[in-house]
Design an enzyme around this catalytic site. Sequence first.
Site, PDB file in Angstrom:
ATOM      1  N   ARG A 199       0.636  -1.163  -0.063  1.00  0.00           N
ATOM      2  CA  ARG A 199       0.127   0.089  -0.077  1.00  0.00           C
ATOM      3  C   ARG A 199       0.777   1.432   0.065  1.00  0.00           C
ATOM      4  O   ARG A 199       0.159   2.265  -0.144  1.00  0.00           O
ATOM      5  CB  ARG A 199      -0.923   0.125   1.306  1.00  0.00           C
ATOM      6  CG  ARG A 199      -1.948  -1.019   1.339  1.00  0.00           C
ATOM      7  CD  ARG A 199      -2.808  -0.802   2.711  1.00  0.00           C
ATOM      8  NE  ARG A 199      -3.893   0.029   2.483  1.00  0.00           N
ATOM      9  CZ  ARG A 199      -5.126  -0.500   2.269  1.00  0.00           C
ATOM     10  NH1 ARG A 199      -5.204  -1.754   1.990  1.00  0.00           N
ATOM     11  NH2 ARG A 199      -6.179   0.176   2.223  1.00  0.00           N
ATOM     12  N   TYR A 223       0.715   4.296  -2.449  1.00  0.00           N
ATOM     13  CA  TYR A 223      -0.319   5.145  -2.218  1.00  0.00           C
ATOM     14  C   TYR A 223      -0.052   6.096  -1.000  1.00  0.00           C
ATOM     15  O   TYR A 223      -0.064   7.327  -0.840  1.00  0.00           O
ATOM     16  CB  TYR A 223      -1.779   4.541  -2.312  1.00  0.00           C
ATOM     17  CG  TYR A 223      -3.040   5.510  -2.192  1.00  0.00           C
ATOM     18  CD1 TYR A 223      -3.456   6.108  -3.228  1.00  0.00           C
ATOM     19  CD2 TYR A 223      -3.495   5.640  -1.244  1.00  0.00           C
ATOM     20  CE1 TYR A 223      -4.724   6.586  -3.292  1.00  0.00           C
ATOM     21  CE2 TYR A 223      -4.835   6.422  -0.804  1.00  0.00           C
ATOM     22  CZ  TYR A 223      -5.395   7.011  -1.938  1.00  0.00           C
ATOM     23  OH  TYR A 223      -6.402   7.794  -2.150  1.00  0.00           O
ATOM     24  N   ASN A 237     -12.620   7.325   3.016  1.00  0.00           N
ATOM     25  CA  ASN A 237     -13.731   6.338   2.460  1.00  0.00           C
ATOM     26  C   ASN A 237     -15.096   6.956   1.893  1.00  0.00           C
ATOM     27  O   ASN A 237     -16.152   6.734   2.484  1.00  0.00           O
ATOM     28  CB  ASN A 237     -14.087   5.072   3.488  1.00  0.00           C
ATOM     29  CG  ASN A 237     -12.730   4.379   3.644  1.00  0.00           C
ATOM     30  OD1 ASN A 237     -12.082   4.502   4.626  1.00  0.00           O
ATOM     31  ND2 ASN A 237     -12.849   3.146   3.001  1.00  0.00           N
ATOM     32  N   ASN A 288     -18.273  -3.027  -4.646  1.00  0.00           N
ATOM     33  CA  ASN A 288     -18.289  -4.277  -5.032  1.00  0.00           C
ATOM     34  C   ASN A 288     -19.334  -4.965  -4.481  1.00  0.00           C
ATOM     35  O   ASN A 288     -20.093  -5.716  -4.928  1.00  0.00           O
ATOM     36  CB  ASN A 288     -17.046  -4.852  -3.823  1.00  0.00           C
ATOM     37  CG  ASN A 288     -15.687  -4.866  -4.812  1.00  0.00           C
ATOM     38  OD1 ASN A 288     -15.650  -4.398  -6.050  1.00  0.00           O
ATOM     39  ND2 ASN A 288     -14.713  -5.506  -4.419  1.00  0.00           N
ATOM     40  N   GLN A 319     -13.064  -5.785  10.587  1.00  0.00           N
ATOM     41  CA  GLN A 319     -12.387  -4.411  10.449  1.00  0.00           C
ATOM     42  C   GLN A 319     -13.471  -3.241  10.284  1.00  0.00           C
ATOM     43  O   GLN A 319     -14.645  -3.845   9.638  1.00  0.00           O
ATOM     44  CB  GLN A 319     -11.360  -4.465   9.178  1.00  0.00           C
ATOM     45  CG  GLN A 319     -11.896  -4.488   7.774  1.00  0.00           C
ATOM     46  CD  GLN A 319     -12.137  -5.819   7.329  1.00  0.00           C
ATOM     47  OE1 GLN A 319     -12.461  -6.684   8.079  1.00  0.00           O
ATOM     48  NE2 GLN A 319     -11.969  -6.159   6.072  1.00  0.00           N
TER      49      GLN A 319
HETATM   50  O1  LIG Z   1     -10.899   6.253   1.464  1.00  0.00           O
HETATM   51  C1  LIG Z   1     -10.165   6.313   2.103  1.00  0.00           C
HETATM   52  O2  LIG Z   1     -10.035   6.872   3.233  1.00  0.00           O
HETATM   53  C2  LIG Z   1      -8.788   5.505   1.716  1.00  0.00           C
HETATM   54  O3  LIG Z   1      -8.964   4.158   1.768  1.00  0.00           O
HETATM   55  C3  LIG Z   1      -9.136   3.219   0.953  1.00  0.00           C
HETATM   56  O4  LIG Z   1      -8.782   2.128   1.247  1.00  0.00           O
HETATM   57  P1  LIG Z   1      -9.638   0.995   2.072  1.00  0.00           P
HETATM   58  O5  LIG Z   1     -10.356   1.644   3.252  1.00  0.00           O
HETATM   59  O6  LIG Z   1      -9.003  -0.313   2.160  1.00  0.00           O
HETATM   60  O7  LIG Z   1     -10.869   0.731   0.820  1.00  0.00           O
HETATM   61  P2  LIG Z   1     -11.431  -0.462   0.328  1.00  0.00           P
HETATM   62  O8  LIG Z   1     -10.986  -1.099  -0.744  1.00  0.00           O
HETATM   63  O9  LIG Z   1     -13.049   0.135   0.037  1.00  0.00           O
HETATM   64  O10 LIG Z   1     -11.792  -1.396   1.685  1.00  0.00           O
HETATM   65  C4  LIG Z   1     -12.444  -1.248   2.673  1.00  0.00           C
HETATM   66  C5  LIG Z   1     -12.517  -2.393   3.509  1.00  0.00           C
HETATM   67  O11 LIG Z   1     -13.281  -3.337   3.047  1.00  0.00           O
HETATM   68  C6  LIG Z   1     -12.544  -4.621   2.772  1.00  0.00           C
HETATM   69  N1  LIG Z   1     -13.337  -5.152   1.428  1.00  0.00           N
HETATM   70  C7  LIG Z   1     -13.130  -4.544   0.144  1.00  0.00           C
HETATM   71  C8  LIG Z   1     -13.512  -5.046  -0.950  1.00  0.00           C
HETATM   72  C9  LIG Z   1     -14.244  -6.281  -0.843  1.00  0.00           C
HETATM   73  O12 LIG Z   1     -14.832  -6.725  -1.896  1.00  0.00           O
HETATM   74  N2  LIG Z   1     -14.397  -6.653   0.225  1.00  0.00           N
HETATM   75  C10 LIG Z   1     -13.717  -6.142   1.599  1.00  0.00           C
HETATM   76  O13 LIG Z   1     -14.233  -6.801   2.786  1.00  0.00           O
HETATM   77  C11 LIG Z   1     -11.251  -4.259   2.858  1.00  0.00           C
HETATM   78  O14 LIG Z   1     -10.627  -5.264   3.051  1.00  0.00           O
HETATM   79  C12 LIG Z   1     -11.346  -3.093   3.908  1.00  0.00           C
HETATM   80  O15 LIG Z   1     -11.058  -3.469   4.862  1.00  0.00           O
HETATM   81  C13 LIG Z   1      -8.334   3.555  -0.391  1.00  0.00           C
HETATM   82  O16 LIG Z   1      -6.778   3.370  -0.291  1.00  0.00           O
HETATM   83  C14 LIG Z   1      -8.393   4.929  -0.740  1.00  0.00           C
HETATM   84  O17 LIG Z   1      -9.613   5.146  -1.560  1.00  0.00           O
HETATM   85  C15 LIG Z   1      -8.638   6.006   0.174  1.00  0.00           C
HETATM   86  O18 LIG Z   1      -7.786   7.072   0.302  1.00  0.00           O
END
Ligand SMILES: O=C(O)[C@H]1O[C@H](OP(=O)(O)OP(=O)(O)OC[C@H]2O[C@@H](n3ccc(=O)[nH]c3=O)[C@H](O)[C@@H]2O)[C@H](O)[C@@H](O)[C@@H]1O
Length: 269
Positions: free
Chosen positions: A96, A99, A128, A144, A163
Amino acid sequence: MGSPMFELMRHDVTFPLYVEVDEIYNLACPASPIHYQHDPVQTTKTSVHGAINMLGLAKRVGARILQASTSEVYGDPVVHPQTEDYWGHVNPIGFRSCYDEGKRCAETLFFDYRRQHDLGIKVMRIFNTYGPRMHAHDGRVVSNFVVQALRGEPITIYGDGRQTRSFCYVDDLVDAMVRLMGTPHEVTGPINVGNPNEFTMLTLAETVLEITGSSSDLVFKDLPHDDPQQRRPDITLARESLGWQPTVELEEGLRRTVEYFARTLPARA
Ligand SMILES: O=C(O)[C@H]1O[C@H](OP(=O)(O)OP(=O)(O)OC[C@H]2O[C@@H](n3ccc(=O)[nH]c3=O)[C@H](O)[C@@H]2O)[C@H](O)[C@@H](O)[C@@H]1O
């Protein structure tokens, strides 16, 4: 967009840009983990070279410049909720990092341009954000889950789904962005912008299933590398200096997002 005064230019911010403008919103960079990890070197270049080029432009034409920074500058936070004075817990060499560290370096550049050149900077840490017009293949969790639910496909929960994240509806974010750009010169941020209501990914999945009326199953997949365990903005500063707070709560925002995808998703071949 129909206005004759409107001009759209396609430009890669890793190269200099010569235009005459009063305000710059620097939102360039893929935001979805799967997209920004696809070409990590380019992701860092977009944040770092992009910031240098846009700051150079702002300096040349005397424009104000707003940086779309991120909650990812806090990494996998040990301070909860996250306040702007928290320096974060970021892996500098992980998947990560392109980014997280790219955005952190961009913040450094913004504040150095301020100190060296007294530039009008505004740094916003976005948490988010989701809503209509996300791409069906964006890869982030809200789109998703909504797309999977609407198609009756399994909902992909990464890890155990416990989480947390705090989801901000896009209109609320845009409102805060415009307000921040309009603040006096002394307001630089960094300033958290997000919705402080925090949910587990399991709760998000259940809410999406309820709204869509879908009977999709939940499937559990590996947790991505360095996936933050918890995230929630402290938005005291945004309330005080922007007079802003979110107005669209998760259920309503999800309804609008579901409505959008239900209308626009192509039928599966
Ligand atoms: O918006 C933010 O504050 C930052 O965080 C995001 O990262 P993340 O929070 O990991 O975003 P997602 O990919 O939407 O994931 C959120 C959570 O859902 C989980 N997830 C994601 C996708 C999925 O299909 N299933 C699932 O359980 C991930 O593991 C994570 O724990 C992105 O890195 C950026 O868009 C942004 O800057």
